[in-house]
Design a protein around this motif. Structure first.
Motif, PDB file in Angstrom:
ATOM      1  N   PHE A 256       0.820  -1.218   0.000  1.00  0.00           N
ATOM      2  CA  PHE A 256       0.000   0.000   0.000  1.00  0.00           C
ATOM      3  C   PHE A 256       0.858   1.274   0.000  1.00  0.00           C
ATOM      4  N   MET A 257       2.196   1.117  -0.141  1.00  0.00           N
ATOM      5  CA  MET A 257       3.073   2.284   0.019  1.00  0.00           C
ATOM      6  C   MET A 257       2.782   3.398  -0.997  1.00  0.00           C
ATOM      7  N   GLN A 258       2.274   3.027  -2.183  1.00  0.00           N
ATOM      8  CA  GLN A 258       1.989   4.064  -3.205  1.00  0.00           C
ATOM      9  C   GLN A 258       0.613   4.713  -3.029  1.00  0.00           C
ATOM     10  N   TRP A 259      -0.162   4.241  -2.086  1.00  0.00           N
ATOM     11  CA  TRP A 259      -1.557   4.705  -1.984  1.00  0.00           C
ATOM     12  C   TRP A 259      -1.639   6.021  -1.191  1.00  0.00           C
ATOM     13  N   THR A 260      -0.963   7.025  -1.707  1.00  0.00           N
ATOM     14  CA  THR A 260      -1.022   8.337  -1.068  1.00  0.00           C
ATOM     15  C   THR A 260      -1.768   9.277  -2.005  1.00  0.00           C
ATOM     16  N   PHE A 261      -2.981   9.643  -1.636  1.00  0.00           N
ATOM     17  CA  PHE A 261      -3.785  10.526  -2.484  1.00  0.00           C
ATOM     18  C   PHE A 261      -3.739  11.922  -1.857  1.00  0.00           C
ATOM     19  N   ASP A 262      -4.227  12.931  -2.583  1.00  0.00           N
ATOM     20  CA  ASP A 262      -4.146  14.269  -1.969  1.00  0.00           C
ATOM     21  C   ASP A 262      -5.089  14.393  -0.764  1.00  0.00           C
ATOM     22  N   TRP A 263      -6.066  13.500  -0.637  1.00  0.00           N
ATOM     23  CA  TRP A 263      -7.026  13.616   0.470  1.00  0.00           C
ATOM     24  C   TRP A 263      -6.978  12.434   1.430  1.00  0.00           C
ATOM     25  N   LEU A 264      -6.098  11.450   1.155  1.00  0.00           N
ATOM     26  CA  LEU A 264      -6.051  10.255   2.005  1.00  0.00           C
ATOM     27  C   LEU A 264      -4.660   9.648   1.925  1.00  0.00           C
ATOM     28  N   ASP A 265      -4.030   9.473   3.101  1.00  0.00           N
ATOM     29  CA  ASP A 265      -2.682   8.902   3.122  1.00  0.00           C
ATOM     30  C   ASP A 265      -2.766   7.499   3.725  1.00  0.00           C
ATOM     31  N   VAL A 266      -2.959   6.518   2.854  1.00  0.00           N
ATOM     32  CA  VAL A 266      -3.184   5.151   3.335  1.00  0.00           C
ATOM     33  C   VAL A 266      -1.987   4.598   4.117  1.00  0.00           C
ATOM     34  N   PRO A 267      -0.746   4.712   3.578  1.00  0.00           N
ATOM     35  CA  PRO A 267       0.373   4.171   4.368  1.00  0.00           C
ATOM     36  C   PRO A 267       0.515   4.828   5.737  1.00  0.00           C
ATOM     37  N   ALA A 268       0.212   6.131   5.818  1.00  0.00           N
ATOM     38  CA  ALA A 268       0.331   6.806   7.129  1.00  0.00           C
ATOM     39  C   ALA A 268      -0.734   6.268   8.087  1.00  0.00           C
ATOM     40  N   ILE A 269      -1.911   6.004   7.573  1.00  0.00           N
ATOM     41  CA  ILE A 269      -2.972   5.485   8.443  1.00  0.00           C
ATOM     42  C   ILE A 269      -2.594   4.092   8.949  1.00  0.00           C
ATOM     43  N   ILE A 270      -2.162   3.249   8.012  1.00  0.00           N
ATOM     44  CA  ILE A 270      -1.780   1.886   8.421  1.00  0.00           C
ATOM     45  C   ILE A 270      -0.632   1.954   9.427  1.00  0.00           C
ATOM     46  N   GLY A 271       0.349   2.789   9.103  1.00  0.00           N
ATOM     47  CA  GLY A 271       1.524   2.906   9.976  1.00  0.00           C
ATOM     48  C   GLY A 271       1.172   3.469  11.344  1.00  0.00           C
ATOM     49  N   GLY A 272       0.055   4.196  11.429  1.00  0.00           N
ATOM     50  CA  GLY A 272      -0.333   4.817  12.696  1.00  0.00           C
ATOM     51  C   GLY A 272      -1.131   3.900  13.609  1.00  0.00           C
ATOM     52  N   ALA A 273      -1.449   2.713  13.140  1.00  0.00           N
ATOM     53  CA  ALA A 273      -2.239   1.802  13.982  1.00  0.00           C
ATOM     54  C   ALA A 273      -1.314   1.042  14.920  1.00  0.00           C
ATOM     55  N   PRO A 274      -1.563   1.087  16.229  1.00  0.00           N
ATOM     56  CA  PRO A 274      -0.664   0.408  17.158  1.00  0.00           C
ATOM     57  C   PRO A 274      -0.662  -1.122  16.980  1.00  0.00           C
ATOM     58  N   GLU A 275      -1.733  -1.663  16.453  1.00  0.00           N
ATOM     59  CA  GLU A 275      -1.794  -3.111  16.230  1.00  0.00           C
ATOM     60  C   GLU A 275      -2.776  -3.388  15.112  1.00  0.00           C
TER      61      GLU A 275
END
Ligand SMILES: Cc1cc2nc3c(=O)[nH]c(=O)nc-3n(C[C@H](O)[C@H](O)[C@H](O)COP(=O)(O)OP(=O)(O)OC[C@H]3O[C@@H](n4cnc5c(N)ncnc54)[C@H](O)[C@@H]3O)c2cc1C
Length: 417
Positions: A256-275
């Protein structure tokens, strides 16, 4: 007045607790047993569709649920590049008399549990009681537990996807059926996406990201629930259907590393989940019978379905309400009550299992991927709004939440099944 019917519900999940509250509402005597020693708020986010919210409203739980959830009013479908395919209104803004609610499964379970404790009482909840099997005896049905037995007029098996009662009746069935997709589920604390009331479905059947907020936090952020899905047929990660199994972000974040849209940052969301939690996309073949004597199945025990279209918990709630309504209506004939319940719910849920195997309301996402794999300038050149609306409206009809089917003031408890 006939003596109150005595009902044992196996499973204190969403279906079991809603059944107990509904049975209490009609004046039946109910006890609930569950194998766990403590009900803890497990799981991640789920959605309650307006038809299920209507039933929870009739149970007097709407205000509390609204307080502890987020009511999405928009659903955006987009491609893996973030190009918008379609958007549709949800809940009140779509014209329903009830909202859709996005909520932590554990929060929902605890709201139901609090109501249970207050209305029915702790003495009616038997935790640490694992069901080993159900038996139909001359005196009536008996739940055989690890420690002892409980008899009843009716036993409702709401014991989930690994139902013991179902396995006993269908011993050849084996484990749930996997379709080759893996789902990693998690919750990240993030700034609101768009207006903070928006759900996102991105990608297609081989790789998908679903996200929605489930709680507003005091610091202005939101708890944002996501499901990252990858098709990985043959993967040994699919080895168990355990809701609490931990996932590992190395297994899916790189995709999902390329899934960065101007209104949604998928890798950041996934990376921000503690588990994260890993669950394979499984269901079971619909079965020809749910009711055996005075024993019947409900919720995932009766009709496990792919988690597509936000229906798992909602359909268990509908089962509970129809069952309670049938028991009230046919109070002098429990065989008739259970037959009416099954007749109303078995074909209806089998149709949703089938619709979800065909991708349910997500079918337009696959069509767009097939027709425009490299993206598009104008979505109207790829798919028409009419084509999308036909799919989504048909799904709402099959799953029972077409706007026109949900009128204010009515509840399934009063439907003449
Ligand atoms: C811990 C947990 C976490 C979940 N997390 C999610 C999630 O994050 N997202 C999602 O979409 N769905 C989740 N689900 C599934 C979701 O709750 C169901 O798909 C849906 O709500 C239908 O509910 P149900 O009552 O039929 O089944 P469930 O909610 O699964 O409840 C079944 C209950 O039966 C009990 N039980 C099972 N076997 C026995 C036995 N032999 N004897 C006695 N009791 C038994 C279980 O402890 C459980 O409380 C989860 C289920 C569980 C149990």
């Amino acid at each position: 007045m006939p003596a109150p019917v005595r009902i044992v519900v196996v499973g204190a999940g969403i279906g079991g607790l809603t059944t107990a509250l509904s049975l209490h509402q009609i004046g039946a005597e109910v006890i609930v047993i569950d194998s766990v020693h403590e009900l803890r708020p497990l799981g991640v986010g789920i959605n309650l569709l307006p038809h299920a919210v209507r039933e929870l409203d009739d149970l007097g739980l709407l205000n509390e649920l609204c307080r502890q959830s987020v009511a999405p009013d928009l659903l955006i479908y987009c491609t893996r590049r973030g190009q918008e395919i379609w958007q549709e209104r949800r809940g009140l803004t779509a014209g329903y008399a009830w909202p859709q609610l996005s909520i932590h499964r554990g929060t929902l379970q605890l709201v139901l549990l609090d109501a249970f404790m207050e209305r029915i009482g702790p003495e009616a909840l038997h935790l640490g009681s694992r069901l080993l099997g159900v038996e139909e005896r001359q005196s009536g049905p008996v739940a055989v537990l690890e420690r002892g037995e409980v008899d009843a007029d009716v036993i409702v098996a709401a014991d989930g996807i690994h139902s013991v009662a179902r396995a006993q009746r269908y011993p050849e069935e084996g484990p749930p059926l996997w379709n080759g997709a893996l789902l990693w589920r998690g919750i990240a604390e993030i700034d609101p996406v768009r207006d903070g009331r928006t759900m996102v479905w991105a990608g297609g059947p081989d790789q998908k990201f679903v996200g929605y907020p489930i709680a507003d936090l005091p610091n202005g952020k939101q708890a944002f629930n996501f499901i990252a899905e990858l098709r990985r047929p043959g993967s040994d990660l699919a080895k168990a259907e355990d809701w609490n199994r931990r996932g590992s972000s190395e297994d899916f974040l790189p995709d999902f590393m390329q899934w960065t849209f101007d209104w949604l940052d998928v890798p950041a969301i996934i990376g921000g989940a503690p588990e994260t939690f890993l669950f394979p996309m499984v269901d079971r073949e619909p079965i020809p019978r749910w009711t055996f004597g005075r024993i019947t199945l409900l919720g995932d025990a009766a009709h496990p379905m792919y988690p597509i279209g936000s229906n798992g918990a909602s359909q268990a709630i509908l089962d509970a309400r129809v069952l309670a309504g049938c028991i009230r209506r046919h109070a002098l004939d429990m065989d008739e009550a259970l037959a009416s319940y099954e007749q109303a719910r078995r074909p209806a849920t089998a149709a949703i299992v089938a619709a979800n195997r065909g991708l349910g309301p997500e079918r337009p996402m696959r069509l767009v991927e097939q027709r425009a794999p490299d993206g598009f300038d104008e979505i109207s050149a790829v798919i028409t709004p009419e084509e999308i609306a036909a799919v989504t409206e048909e799904y709402r009809r099959v799953a029972g939440f077409a706007v026109s089917d949900l009128r204010r003031g009515e509840t399934l408890l009063n439907e003449p099944y």
